[in-house]
Structure formats: structure tokens, C-alpha cells
Design a protein around this motif. Structure first.
Motif, PDB file in Angstrom:
ATOM      1  N   GLU A   1      -5.694   5.597 -13.742  1.00  0.00           N
ATOM      2  CA  GLU A   1      -4.481   4.784 -13.571  1.00  0.00           C
ATOM      3  C   GLU A   1      -4.333   4.317 -12.127  1.00  0.00           C
ATOM      4  OE1 GLU A   1      -1.383   6.323 -16.953  1.00  0.00           O
ATOM      5  OE2 GLU A   1      -1.269   7.286 -14.993  1.00  0.00           O
ATOM      6  N   ALA A   2      -3.464   3.294 -11.991  1.00  0.00           N
ATOM      7  CA  ALA A   2      -3.258   2.670 -10.686  1.00  0.00           C
ATOM      8  C   ALA A   2      -1.762   2.680 -10.359  1.00  0.00           C
ATOM      9  CB  ALA A   2      -3.777   1.243 -10.743  1.00  0.00           C
ATOM     10  N   PRO A   3      -1.409   2.390  -9.090  1.00  0.00           N
ATOM     11  CA  PRO A   3       0.012   2.407  -8.694  1.00  0.00           C
ATOM     12  C   PRO A   3       0.912   1.561  -9.586  1.00  0.00           C
ATOM     13  CG  PRO A   3      -1.372   2.339  -6.749  1.00  0.00           C
ATOM     14  CD  PRO A   3      -2.301   2.236  -7.915  1.00  0.00           C
ATOM     15  N   SER A   4       0.434   0.400 -10.070  1.00  0.00           N
ATOM     16  CA  SER A   4       1.335  -0.427 -10.902  1.00  0.00           C
ATOM     17  C   SER A   4       1.684   0.288 -12.218  1.00  0.00           C
ATOM     18  CB  SER A   4       0.704  -1.797 -11.182  1.00  0.00           C
ATOM     19  OG  SER A   4      -0.540  -1.632 -11.809  1.00  0.00           O
ATOM     20  N   ASP A   5       0.765   1.102 -12.742  1.00  0.00           N
ATOM     21  CA  ASP A   5       1.087   1.889 -13.954  1.00  0.00           C
ATOM     22  C   ASP A   5       2.199   2.893 -13.642  1.00  0.00           C
ATOM     23  OD1 ASP A   5      -1.102   0.798 -15.483  1.00  0.00           O
ATOM     24  OD2 ASP A   5      -2.459   2.065 -14.311  1.00  0.00           O
ATOM     25  N   TRP A   6       2.071   3.570 -12.482  1.00  0.00           N
ATOM     26  CA  TRP A   6       3.076   4.606 -12.149  1.00  0.00           C
ATOM     27  C   TRP A   6       4.410   3.962 -11.803  1.00  0.00           C
ATOM     28  CZ3 TRP A   6      -1.014   5.985  -8.059  1.00  0.00           C
ATOM     29  CH2 TRP A   6      -2.139   6.528  -8.682  1.00  0.00           C
ATOM     30  N   ALA A   7       4.359   2.796 -11.137  1.00  0.00           N
ATOM     31  CA  ALA A   7       5.626   2.131 -10.759  1.00  0.00           C
ATOM     32  C   ALA A   7       6.423   1.810 -12.019  1.00  0.00           C
ATOM     33  CB  ALA A   7       5.331   0.873  -9.955  1.00  0.00           C
TER      34      ALA A   7
ATOM     35  N   GLY B   1      10.464   1.914 -13.083  1.00  0.00           N
ATOM     36  CA  GLY B   1      11.017   0.958 -14.045  1.00  0.00           C
ATOM     37  C   GLY B   1      11.576  -0.267 -13.346  1.00  0.00           C
ATOM     38  N   LYS B   2      12.828  -0.557 -13.634  1.00  0.00           N
ATOM     39  CA  LYS B   2      13.460  -1.771 -13.075  1.00  0.00           C
ATOM     40  C   LYS B   2      13.639  -1.686 -11.556  1.00  0.00           C
ATOM     41  CE  LYS B   2      15.905  -3.661 -16.999  1.00  0.00           C
ATOM     42  NZ  LYS B   2      16.528  -2.781 -17.985  1.00  0.00           N
ATOM     43  N   ALA B   3      13.652  -0.468 -11.006  1.00  0.00           N
ATOM     44  CA  ALA B   3      13.849  -0.326  -9.547  1.00  0.00           C
ATOM     45  C   ALA B   3      12.565  -0.634  -8.773  1.00  0.00           C
ATOM     46  CB  ALA B   3      14.318   1.092  -9.229  1.00  0.00           C
ATOM     47  N   SER B   4      11.471  -0.875  -9.501  1.00  0.00           N
ATOM     48  CA  SER B   4      10.182  -1.064  -8.828  1.00  0.00           C
ATOM     49  C   SER B   4      10.139  -2.359  -8.016  1.00  0.00           C
ATOM     50  CB  SER B   4       9.064  -1.104  -9.882  1.00  0.00           C
ATOM     51  OG  SER B   4       7.846  -1.392  -9.245  1.00  0.00           O
ATOM     52  N   PRO B   5       9.596  -2.297  -6.784  1.00  0.00           N
ATOM     53  CA  PRO B   5       9.391  -3.544  -6.048  1.00  0.00           C
ATOM     54  C   PRO B   5       8.359  -4.406  -6.788  1.00  0.00           C
ATOM     55  CG  PRO B   5       8.823  -1.592  -4.718  1.00  0.00           C
ATOM     56  CD  PRO B   5       9.102  -1.111  -6.081  1.00  0.00           C
ATOM     57  N   ARG B   6       8.400  -5.729  -6.539  1.00  0.00           N
ATOM     58  CA  ARG B   6       7.474  -6.606  -7.271  1.00  0.00           C
ATOM     59  C   ARG B   6       6.027  -6.430  -6.832  1.00  0.00           C
ATOM     60  NH1 ARG B   6       9.818 -12.091  -6.531  1.00  0.00           N
ATOM     61  NH2 ARG B   6      11.751 -11.027  -6.117  1.00  0.00           N
ATOM     62  N   ARG B   7       5.828  -6.214  -5.524  1.00  0.00           N
ATOM     63  CA  ARG B   7       4.471  -6.210  -4.987  1.00  0.00           C
ATOM     64  C   ARG B   7       3.858  -4.812  -4.898  1.00  0.00           C
ATOM     65  NH1 ARG B   7       2.231  -9.804  -1.386  1.00  0.00           N
ATOM     66  NH2 ARG B   7       2.932 -11.910  -1.715  1.00  0.00           N
ATOM     67  N   VAL B   8       3.732  -4.133  -6.010  1.00  0.00           N
ATOM     68  CA  VAL B   8       3.014  -2.854  -5.970  1.00  0.00           C
ATOM     69  C   VAL B   8       1.552  -3.191  -6.210  1.00  0.00           C
ATOM     70  CG1 VAL B   8       2.713  -0.615  -7.098  1.00  0.00           C
ATOM     71  CG2 VAL B   8       4.990  -1.588  -6.845  1.00  0.00           C
ATOM     72  N   ARG B   9       0.714  -2.979  -5.215  1.00  0.00           N
ATOM     73  CA  ARG B   9      -0.692  -3.384  -5.363  1.00  0.00           C
ATOM     74  C   ARG B   9      -1.569  -2.201  -5.749  1.00  0.00           C
ATOM     75  NH1 ARG B   9      -2.376  -8.461  -3.177  1.00  0.00           N
ATOM     76  NH2 ARG B   9      -0.639  -9.468  -2.134  1.00  0.00           N
ATOM     77  N   ASP B  10      -2.593  -2.515  -6.512  1.00  0.00           N
ATOM     78  CA  ASP B  10      -3.468  -1.451  -7.007  1.00  0.00           C
ATOM     79  C   ASP B  10      -4.658  -1.220  -6.072  1.00  0.00           C
ATOM     80  OD1 ASP B  10      -1.788  -1.039  -9.083  1.00  0.00           O
ATOM     81  OD2 ASP B  10      -2.878  -2.325 -10.482  1.00  0.00           O
ATOM     82  N   TYR B  11      -4.416  -0.503  -4.986  1.00  0.00           N
ATOM     83  CA  TYR B  11      -5.527  -0.167  -4.093  1.00  0.00           C
ATOM     84  C   TYR B  11      -6.189   1.118  -4.606  1.00  0.00           C
ATOM     85  CZ  TYR B  11      -3.279  -3.427  -0.828  1.00  0.00           C
ATOM     86  OH  TYR B  11      -2.713  -4.521  -0.240  1.00  0.00           O
TER      87      TYR B  11
ATOM     88  N   LEU C   1       0.821  -1.220   0.000  1.00  0.00           N
ATOM     89  CA  LEU C   1       0.000   0.000   0.000  1.00  0.00           C
ATOM     90  C   LEU C   1       0.856   1.271   0.000  1.00  0.00           C
ATOM     91  CD1 LEU C   1      -2.842   1.375   0.534  1.00  0.00           C
ATOM     92  CD2 LEU C   1      -2.306   1.177   2.950  1.00  0.00           C
ATOM     93  N   SER C   2       1.967   1.251   0.768  1.00  0.00           N
ATOM     94  CA  SER C   2       2.755   2.477   0.954  1.00  0.00           C
ATOM     95  C   SER C   2       3.357   2.991  -0.359  1.00  0.00           C
ATOM     96  CB  SER C   2       3.877   2.241   1.965  1.00  0.00           C
ATOM     97  OG  SER C   2       4.669   1.139   1.553  1.00  0.00           O
ATOM     98  N   TYR C   3       3.667   2.084  -1.306  1.00  0.00           N
ATOM     99  CA  TYR C   3       4.292   2.529  -2.562  1.00  0.00           C
ATOM    100  C   TYR C   3       3.385   3.520  -3.317  1.00  0.00           C
ATOM    101  CZ  TYR C   3       7.003  -1.743  -1.702  1.00  0.00           C
ATOM    102  OH  TYR C   3       7.764  -2.709  -1.138  1.00  0.00           O
ATOM    103  N   GLY C   4       2.084   3.307  -3.170  1.00  0.00           N
ATOM    104  CA  GLY C   4       1.141   4.126  -3.940  1.00  0.00           C
ATOM    105  C   GLY C   4       1.175   5.601  -3.565  1.00  0.00           C
ATOM    106  N   VAL C   5       1.625   5.922  -2.323  1.00  0.00           N
ATOM    107  CA  VAL C   5       1.521   7.316  -1.869  1.00  0.00           C
ATOM    108  C   VAL C   5       2.484   8.247  -2.619  1.00  0.00           C
ATOM    109  CG1 VAL C   5       1.778   8.853   0.112  1.00  0.00           C
ATOM    110  CG2 VAL C   5       0.488   6.719   0.337  1.00  0.00           C
ATOM    111  N   PRO C   6       3.816   7.987  -2.592  1.00  0.00           N
ATOM    112  CA  PRO C   6       4.686   8.899  -3.353  1.00  0.00           C
ATOM    113  C   PRO C   6       4.406   8.827  -4.851  1.00  0.00           C
ATOM    114  CG  PRO C   6       5.931   6.988  -2.584  1.00  0.00           C
ATOM    115  CD  PRO C   6       4.588   6.918  -1.916  1.00  0.00           C
TER     116      PRO C   6
END
Ligand SMILES: C[S@@+](CC[C@H](N)C(=O)[O-])C[C@H]1O[C@@H](n2cnc3c(N)ncnc32)[C@H](O)[C@@H]1O
Length: 287
Positions: free
Chosen positions: A257-263, A268-278, A71-76
Motif C-alpha cells: 500500500e501507499a500513502p494515498s491508500d492510508w489517507a 477520509g474527508k480531512a485528507s489533503p488533496r496532494r498526498v503523493r505516493d513516494y 512527502l511529509s503526510y506519508g510519515v505519520p
């Protein structure tokens, strides 16, 4: 909102922005040099300690991501996506209204706002807390106007009118991380006010929690925490319903759009695997 208590969730998201402003360049998304000073003392001590430990902020990025099930990834990420939408639309004629501004520091960190009048709208208690902490900072915008409103019980159009918002000029409306705490009646009422006060070329950036985004134990867990801090999740809504509330009010949806689109876009490659679309972001424009 708990009576007499400033929004705790606004401090949490500012805490994440403060943390993400200290991450290495491949993970930094929305640099917010003001967020740290706005934090309440406990959170400031924690983020300060993480900044001092070598690798501390990267560790916190991973640990908080794990602990919040992504969940936290979505905020920034949402903050950056909204900043980019704003940059794509703003002209010297535009006003900016930040609905439920919390500890949002756009007026203090975005040079693109130098010609703009910025209205920060928030619950009176949260706004008082923020103003007490930000007094020493100079905004970058032409003028910063504070407008306190409870979306559930007070009239947004009246308060904006009294504050000098001009409905004949185009407005960029930012409503970030707020609708999930409001009743559907307050969301619809606010959208009506937004539409009535939006001249052509206005833009609305609104985040929301789709009604089926969080399921099972995660749903119960997040509801419990939200109730505990006095900010219950009242406003989860089906995407089709929210989009129709927006299009019924003369806005055209430009993107959803959702967090996985922004990640993908920002990390890009630095993105964690578990970015969830809340939480998702709708950007809509009025022609
Ligand atoms: C999670 S914070 C988000 C703050 C900010 N938009 C951000 O993204 O940093 C939620 C915000 O909604 C505001 N809010 C919640 N219920 C409200 C209400 N009924 N009227 C006005 N503001 C409200 C809180 O005061 C708080 O600032």
C-alpha cells in the motif's frame, strides 16, 4: 550514515510524529506521546512553539505538506498502517524486532506489546543518542533489548543471537523508513537474516522507495538533501524486484500500500488533496 553522527532523518520523522500527535482528532493518526521528548533541542523548540500558537500545528501540517510536495503526510500515515498490521498479527508468543529503530517509541506507547520481548536494532551512534534521551521512560513491553548493528558491515544474525532473539518463536519485523538508505546488498542480506530467523506466523512490515517514485527536479532535490545530511538515498528499488526478494525468502506478500491508500482510510474527508505516493509499505507473512 555520516561517521559519528546520529541519524538526522530519524529526528525529522520523530518530529513529524510529535507534531501529528498534537493535531485535532480528525488528523491525528498515530498518537506518540514520547516523540516530543526524544527530539534534539532545535526541533523540540520548534515543535513546542507550534504547539503553543493556536492553530499552529494545523498550519505546520499544511505548510510542511506543501513544502515537501506531499512527502511529509506519508510519515505519520505509515506509522499508523504499521501499528495496525502489528495489532492484526500479534499474539503473546510473538517477539518484535524493530530494524533501524531510530526514535521509534512503539515499545513505550503500544499496550499490545505488554507480553512481548522487543528488540530495537539500529546503527550504534543513533542508538546511543536515543538511549540518552529516553532513559527516564519505562517501556510498556515485557522486555526491551537494544542491539546495535550497522546493516552494511555487521552481521545481523550474530547480533540477534547474542541479544537473545529466539528464531523458534514467531517474530514481527518492522523496517520503517530505512531501506532507502541502504545498498541493495544490505537490503538482501538483511532479508535473508529475517527469513532465516522467522518461525511460522512471523510478519514483515517493510517500507521502501520505488525506483520511479520521485522524478525530475524532485529526485535531484531529495538526493541533494539526503547527501547533505549524510544519509544518501542508495536503496530505491523496483517493486517487482523487492517483492521477489521477499517471496524468494518464503514470505507471502499480504499487501502493498501507499500513502494515498492510508489517507483515504485514516483521514477520509480531512485528507489533503496532494498526498503523493513516494514510500510504500509491504506487509508479508510466513506460514
Ligand atoms: C529515517 S530513520 C527511520 C527511523 C525509524 N524507523 C522511524 O521510522 O522513526 C532511518 C534509520 O535507519 C538507520 N540506519 C540507516 N543506515 C543504517 C545502517 N547502515 N545500519 C543500521 N541502521 C541504519 C538510522 O540510524 C535511522 O535510525
Amino acid at each position: 550514515m555520516q561517521e559519528g553522527v546520529a541519524s538526522r532523518t530519524s529526528s525529522w520523522v520523530a518530529g513529524l510524529r510529535a507534531l501529528y500527535s498534537e493535531l485535532p482528532p480528525q488528523l491525528e493518526v498515530a498518537w506518540d506521546p514520547v516523540a516530543f521528548s526524544l527530539l534534539p533541542p532545535g526541533l523540540r523548540t520548534l515543535v513546542g512553539a507550534l504547539k503553543r500558537v493556536p492553530g499552529g500545528t494545523v498550519m505546520a501540517h499544511r505548510a510542511i505538506g506543501l513544502g515537501t510536495a506531499g512527502l511529509s503526510y506519508g510519515v505519520p500515515l505509515r506509522t499508523r498502517a504499521i501499528d495496525d498490521a502489528l495489532r492484526s498479527q500479534i499474539t503473546p508468543q510473538h517477539q518484535l524486532v524493530i530494524l533501524g529503530a531510530g526514535l521509534d517509541a512503539r515499545a513505550y506507547r503500544l499496550p499490545e506489546l505488554k507480553e512481548a520481548r522487543v528488540f530495537e536494532v539500529d546503527h550504534p551512534v543513533t542508538q546511543t543518542f536515543k538511549r540518552s534521551r529516553i532513559a527516564t521512560y519505562a517501556p510498556m513491553c515485557r522486555e526491551l533489548i537494544h542491539c546495535s548493528v550497522d546493516f552494511e558491515t555487521q552481521s545481523l544474525p550474530d547480533r540477534l543471537q547474542e541479544s537473545g532473539h529466539d528464531p523458534k518463536l514467531p517474530t514481527i519485523w518492522i523496517w520503517e523508513g530505512v531501506t532507502m538508505y541502504l545498498t541493495h546488498a544490505a537490503i538482501e542480506g538483511t532479508l535473508s537474516a529475517v527469513s532465516d530467523r522467522s518461525a511460522p506466523a512471523s510478519m514483515l512490515c517493510v517500507t521502501y522507495l520505488p525506483h520511479d517514485a520521485v522524478r525530475g527536479w524532485r529526485r535531484e532535490f531529495s538526493n541533494r538533501i539526503a547527501r547533505y545530511v549524510g544519509e544518501p538515498l542508495l536503496g530505491a528499488v523496483p517493486t517487482v524486484k523487492l517483492e521477489s526478494w521477499i517471496t524468494d525468502r518464503a514470505f507471502a506478500v499480504r499487501s502493498n500500500e501507499a500513502p494515498s491508500d492510508w489517507a483515504k482510510r485514516y483521514w477520509g474527508k480531512a485528507s489533503p488533496r496532494r498526498v503523493r505516493d513516494y514510500e510504500r509499505l509491504i506487509v508479508a507473512v510466513k506460514d
